[in-house]
Design a protein around this motif. Sequence first.
Motif, PDB file in Angstrom:
ATOM      1  N   THR A 272       0.828  -1.220   0.000  1.00  0.00           N
ATOM      2  CA  THR A 272       0.000   0.000   0.000  1.00  0.00           C
ATOM      3  C   THR A 272       0.853   1.256   0.000  1.00  0.00           C
ATOM      4  O   THR A 272       0.504   2.261   0.593  1.00  0.00           O
ATOM      5  CB  THR A 272      -0.936   0.040   1.223  1.00  0.00           C
ATOM      6  OG1 THR A 272      -0.130   0.012   2.404  1.00  0.00           O
ATOM      7  CG2 THR A 272      -1.914  -1.114   1.215  1.00  0.00           C
TER       8      THR A 272
ATOM      9  N   ALA B  38      -1.360   1.906  -3.029  1.00  0.00           N
ATOM     10  CA  ALA B  38      -2.499   2.686  -2.526  1.00  0.00           C
ATOM     11  C   ALA B  38      -3.182   3.419  -3.676  1.00  0.00           C
ATOM     12  O   ALA B  38      -4.420   3.472  -3.742  1.00  0.00           O
ATOM     13  CB  ALA B  38      -2.037   3.680  -1.464  1.00  0.00           C
TER      14      ALA B  38
ATOM     15  N   CYS C 162      -1.148  -5.143   3.413  1.00  0.00           N
ATOM     16  CA  CYS C 162       0.140  -4.566   3.812  1.00  0.00           C
ATOM     17  C   CYS C 162       0.603  -5.232   5.100  1.00  0.00           C
ATOM     18  O   CYS C 162      -0.211  -5.685   5.894  1.00  0.00           O
ATOM     19  CB  CYS C 162       0.057  -3.054   3.984  1.00  0.00           C
ATOM     20  SG  CYS C 162      -0.977  -2.504   5.345  1.00  0.00           S
TER      21      CYS C 162
ATOM     22  N   SER D 130      -0.827  -0.121   9.407  1.00  0.00           N
ATOM     23  CA  SER D 130      -1.763   0.725   8.672  1.00  0.00           C
ATOM     24  C   SER D 130      -1.190   0.957   7.278  1.00  0.00           C
ATOM     25  O   SER D 130       0.031   1.067   7.127  1.00  0.00           O
ATOM     26  CB  SER D 130      -1.937   2.065   9.387  1.00  0.00           C
ATOM     27  OG  SER D 130      -2.511   3.016   8.505  1.00  0.00           O
ATOM     28  N   PRO D 131      -2.063   1.052   6.267  1.00  0.00           N
ATOM     29  CA  PRO D 131      -1.536   1.281   4.916  1.00  0.00           C
ATOM     30  C   PRO D 131      -0.749   2.582   4.802  1.00  0.00           C
ATOM     31  O   PRO D 131       0.083   2.726   3.901  1.00  0.00           O
ATOM     32  CB  PRO D 131      -2.793   1.321   4.035  1.00  0.00           C
ATOM     33  CG  PRO D 131      -3.958   1.372   4.944  1.00  0.00           C
ATOM     34  CD  PRO D 131      -3.519   0.861   6.277  1.00  0.00           C
ATOM     35  N   ARG D 132      -0.968   3.524   5.702  1.00  0.00           N
ATOM     36  CA  ARG D 132      -0.290   4.808   5.618  1.00  0.00           C
ATOM     37  C   ARG D 132       1.199   4.719   5.928  1.00  0.00           C
ATOM     38  O   ARG D 132       1.922   5.693   5.763  1.00  0.00           O
ATOM     39  CB  ARG D 132      -0.928   5.819   6.571  1.00  0.00           C
ATOM     40  CG  ARG D 132      -0.724   5.469   8.042  1.00  0.00           C
ATOM     41  CD  ARG D 132      -1.298   6.517   8.974  1.00  0.00           C
ATOM     42  NE  ARG D 132      -0.584   7.762   8.911  1.00  0.00           N
ATOM     43  CZ  ARG D 132      -1.100   8.951   9.220  1.00  0.00           C
ATOM     44  NH1 ARG D 132      -2.355   9.046   9.602  1.00  0.00           N
ATOM     45  NH2 ARG D 132      -0.379  10.036   9.161  1.00  0.00           N
TER      46      ARG D 132
ATOM     47  N   TYR E 261      -3.402   7.405   0.527  1.00  0.00           N
ATOM     48  CA  TYR E 261      -4.009   6.669   1.651  1.00  0.00           C
ATOM     49  C   TYR E 261      -5.416   7.185   1.948  1.00  0.00           C
ATOM     50  O   TYR E 261      -6.341   6.412   2.180  1.00  0.00           O
ATOM     51  CB  TYR E 261      -3.092   6.809   2.874  1.00  0.00           C
ATOM     52  CG  TYR E 261      -3.730   6.595   4.235  1.00  0.00           C
ATOM     53  CD1 TYR E 261      -4.011   5.309   4.696  1.00  0.00           C
ATOM     54  CD2 TYR E 261      -4.004   7.670   5.071  1.00  0.00           C
ATOM     55  CE1 TYR E 261      -4.581   5.118   5.950  1.00  0.00           C
ATOM     56  CE2 TYR E 261      -4.558   7.482   6.320  1.00  0.00           C
ATOM     57  CZ  TYR E 261      -4.853   6.211   6.760  1.00  0.00           C
ATOM     58  OH  TYR E 261      -5.415   6.026   8.002  1.00  0.00           O
TER      59      TYR E 261
ATOM     60  N   GLU F 103      -8.703   5.046   1.933  1.00  0.00           N
ATOM     61  CA  GLU F 103      -9.621   4.928   3.083  1.00  0.00           C
ATOM     62  C   GLU F 103     -11.036   5.327   2.680  1.00  0.00           C
ATOM     63  O   GLU F 103     -12.020   4.779   3.171  1.00  0.00           O
ATOM     64  CB  GLU F 103      -9.132   5.791   4.249  1.00  0.00           C
ATOM     65  CG  GLU F 103      -7.819   5.322   4.851  1.00  0.00           C
ATOM     66  CD  GLU F 103      -7.880   3.906   5.394  1.00  0.00           C
ATOM     67  OE1 GLU F 103      -8.645   3.649   6.348  1.00  0.00           O
ATOM     68  OE2 GLU F 103      -7.162   3.036   4.871  1.00  0.00           O
TER      69      GLU F 103
ATOM     70  N   SER G 236      -4.431  -5.088   6.904  1.00  0.00           N
ATOM     71  CA  SER G 236      -3.129  -4.684   7.424  1.00  0.00           C
ATOM     72  C   SER G 236      -2.583  -5.799   8.310  1.00  0.00           C
ATOM     73  O   SER G 236      -3.316  -6.711   8.690  1.00  0.00           O
ATOM     74  CB  SER G 236      -3.227  -3.367   8.187  1.00  0.00           C
ATOM     75  OG  SER G 236      -4.216  -3.466   9.163  1.00  0.00           O
TER      76      SER G 236
ATOM     77  N   ASP H 134      -7.319   4.583  11.528  1.00  0.00           N
ATOM     78  CA  ASP H 134      -7.728   4.393  10.129  1.00  0.00           C
ATOM     79  C   ASP H 134      -9.237   4.602   9.993  1.00  0.00           C
ATOM     80  O   ASP H 134      -9.704   5.201   9.027  1.00  0.00           O
ATOM     81  CB  ASP H 134      -7.367   2.982   9.647  1.00  0.00           C
ATOM     82  CG  ASP H 134      -5.857   2.785   9.474  1.00  0.00           C
ATOM     83  OD1 ASP H 134      -5.170   3.778   9.176  1.00  0.00           O
ATOM     84  OD2 ASP H 134      -5.387   1.649   9.651  1.00  0.00           O
TER      85      ASP H 134
END
Lengths: 658, 255
Positions: free
Chosen positions: A40, A45, A62, A66-68, A170, A174, A186, B126
């Motif tokens: 991600t 992403a 991922c 978190s994907p961020r 991201y 989301e 995640s 999230d």
Amino acid sequence: MLDSKIPAGPLEEKWTYYKGHCKLVNPANKRKLEIIVVGTGLAGASAAASLGELGYKVKAFCFQDSPRRAHSIAAQGGINAAKNYQNDGDSVFRLFYDTIKGGDYRAREGNVHRLAEVSVNIIDQCVAQGVPFAREYGGLLNNRSFGGTQVKRTFYAAGQTGQQLLIGAYQALERQEALGNVQVYSRHEMLEVVIIDGKARGIIARNLVTGKLERHFGHAVLLCSGGYGNVFYLSTNAMGSNVTAAWKAHKQGAYFGNPCFTQIHPTCIPVSGDHQSKLTLMSESLRNDGRIWVPKQKNDPRKPNDIPEEERDYYLERRYPAFGNLVPRDVASRAAKERCDAGYGVGTTKQAVYLDFRFNLINKYGRAEANKLGIHNPDEATLVRLGKEVVKEEYGNLFDMYEKITGENPYEVPMRIYPAVHYTMGGLWVDYELMTTVKGLYALGEANFSDHGANRLGASALMQGLADGYFVIPYTIGNYLADDIATKPIPTNHEAFEAAEKAVSDRINTLMSIKGKQSVESFHKRLGKIMWEKCGMARNAQGLQEAIQEIRALRKEFWSDVRIPGEIAEMNPELDKAGRVADFIELGELMCLDALNRNESCGGHFREESQTEEGEAKRDDSQYMYAAAWEFKGESNWELHKENLEFEVAKPTQRSYK
Amino acid sequence: MEHYTMNLTLKVWRQKNATSQGSFETYQVRNISSEMSFLEMFDVLNEELIHEGKEPIAFDHDCREGICGMCSMYINGRPHGPWEANTTCQLHMRAFKDGDTIVVEPWRANAFPVIKDLTVDRSAFDRIIQAGGYISVNTGSPVDANAIPVEKEKADMAFAAAACIGCGACVAACKNSSALLFVSAKVSHLALLPQGAPERRTRALNMVAQMDKEGFGSCTNTGACEAVCPKEISITNIARLNSEFTLAGLLSSNK
């Protein structure tokens, strides 16, 4: 035969032609099609969000919490785009040309031109998402310069451009998750590709919290899992960055392209001791304002600020007057190594050079600010004070980071820097549509062998990741899935899923049952040492042959003596790492094999046997004007396929930055 | 910098999984270099534990350059340890001296349950972003990036708010486990830009509602969040969120 599927027609019309003629999937059918995205970062992403927006059902995976947090976030300096906002002669053609030349004529013209074309859309898209790029007082976007170019085309957000771009992607991701179009997994790691009737149809993933293996179906699978710089153990990559997803795909039939093409970044904080776990980059953007030098005298014991101007060797400005401190990364790295090997290095280890901001801080920024304030005869202290403010705004977070790590204040004393592994131009071989040699299996961003040839220019990784995810894959995947609209989701009790899960589970059981004496980390460090010494900034046939033998021995030792504590069915970071290191060991052998095969120097790949009289990389176009695509044939056994590169527009010449 | 080595006593929170009872364990680490990072000191300890046949300590970390937001240790009663504007991974051992005892805990907040040892579940963040922390624009052909000039001062403020790395130190530092600094940073980042303006009201309402639903506490303006934030996110963002939220509530048509 490798078919790169480059559309016919003139270079600048290929992508337009492709978009106008590729197959489409209608909105109702998109909802029936499922796509798996692994990773991600910017590529993953942006792809997952864009495909979700189109109506596909997307699952994104991922390993981070978190994907961020994907490693794109660490990119500092900026993102290139051929906007020509500065009126300094930039164009799509220039960006294309700079990228081909920067890559030392080892990338495909068609892909690179497309990259340059969509670069302008990326900036528009990111601004619409709320990415807070740096701006001028008039409210318009600001630019800076990067290496290997003579224009200012780099958009940036202080030293945190990757973070801001990733947060933009991201947030889009989301939003799609909130709308139910994307499901994010995640703390999950992909451990196998499932192939049914010759097409990628899913993955086996491990839930890193419970240790459970999961089966996921997809009509297509996108690998956006980044690069493999951590094969060197010490690199600027995040600790978790790994090759596993790409390597599993490789072993299932996806060819690996140009594995030996590694980028060693010239400006990183030097190693301080054996405890070192990773290296930290100091953005290339610093070379806009930092001047690189070493003392003219060997082993000069004086402090840098005590060495007078005439006793400093600004070796990049001396050797490359046209580009000066802004030569491409491979050139700058080798030049630093050359000075240090010759005995002019600085710092306690003598494996460092200075990156000095004082000149521009005073003369460029200090004077400009003084003029603005109407101070006509400023003294040096005033210039320093005024210049510092501007430098802080441009690079503040990088200077702070440097000070935290080294304990030295770079506003006062020059930074000490040395090259470090940063990026891998090699990766899974893909065609124009970003598809690997396995049908329905795609690779995007750093995970593919990419558009950067043998050397990537600064601020082009972010550009490529977002180009692939936002603007390329949404078209090319439709061209594939249009023929798949009648395919119903395959139940995950299909024998191919059973077999793939069993293979993964067996391997994990084998790893856990070794119960040897040495830690995973210790093996990784040893692999890194072999790679750095024999497949690093300079390579030769003898060293590479030795490295292959050493890596084979290391692999045997790993599989008989690694110690992994804990259980399978729980959170077990040592087990996660063991799987990744086992894959790195296998990859390391292939990298050395590729480097040995390519008996020429090009870009970041420097074979000592092939250099000009001045010590520059010397290509051998008659023998090696191809992309090497390696097919896995079994343990320590690969077959080389060649994709010949044709240059119709950018005619290959000896790269010169003098 | 002068280099030295030190011996330290570590008291570390160990917890097998989300459901088990945790406790502090004491470890001695020797010959730690002042040039190491705090996490490299943990690497050394973990290597020793593995060597002794014990389970290493699980902790989150990834980029190790202070930007991914993954690392999350509560060190001597302070998220990310003693340095200002810093993450755990960028804390270096020259912050400590020979003979020190260092207590290391996970983030503690109901909304961040412990997964194992020092690792916690921050997926609530999230979900707060999913509630509205974005601009609703699809990939496509938006207007030219320079079509809408943005006042530099506002762009800089938006950037300062957008610098949040989502680590959760603000929540860990807050006696109420409030997530208001995190939420306000995102609301500010987007509300300050013309591109984010159309959704500013629903965004503020929905993100705050989700924050409450996740079980974060209320803000009582003690400012502990700002004091520990590695990216120096200002609590003036909370003031901006409050005004966005109040205005949105007043103007909301579906009361």
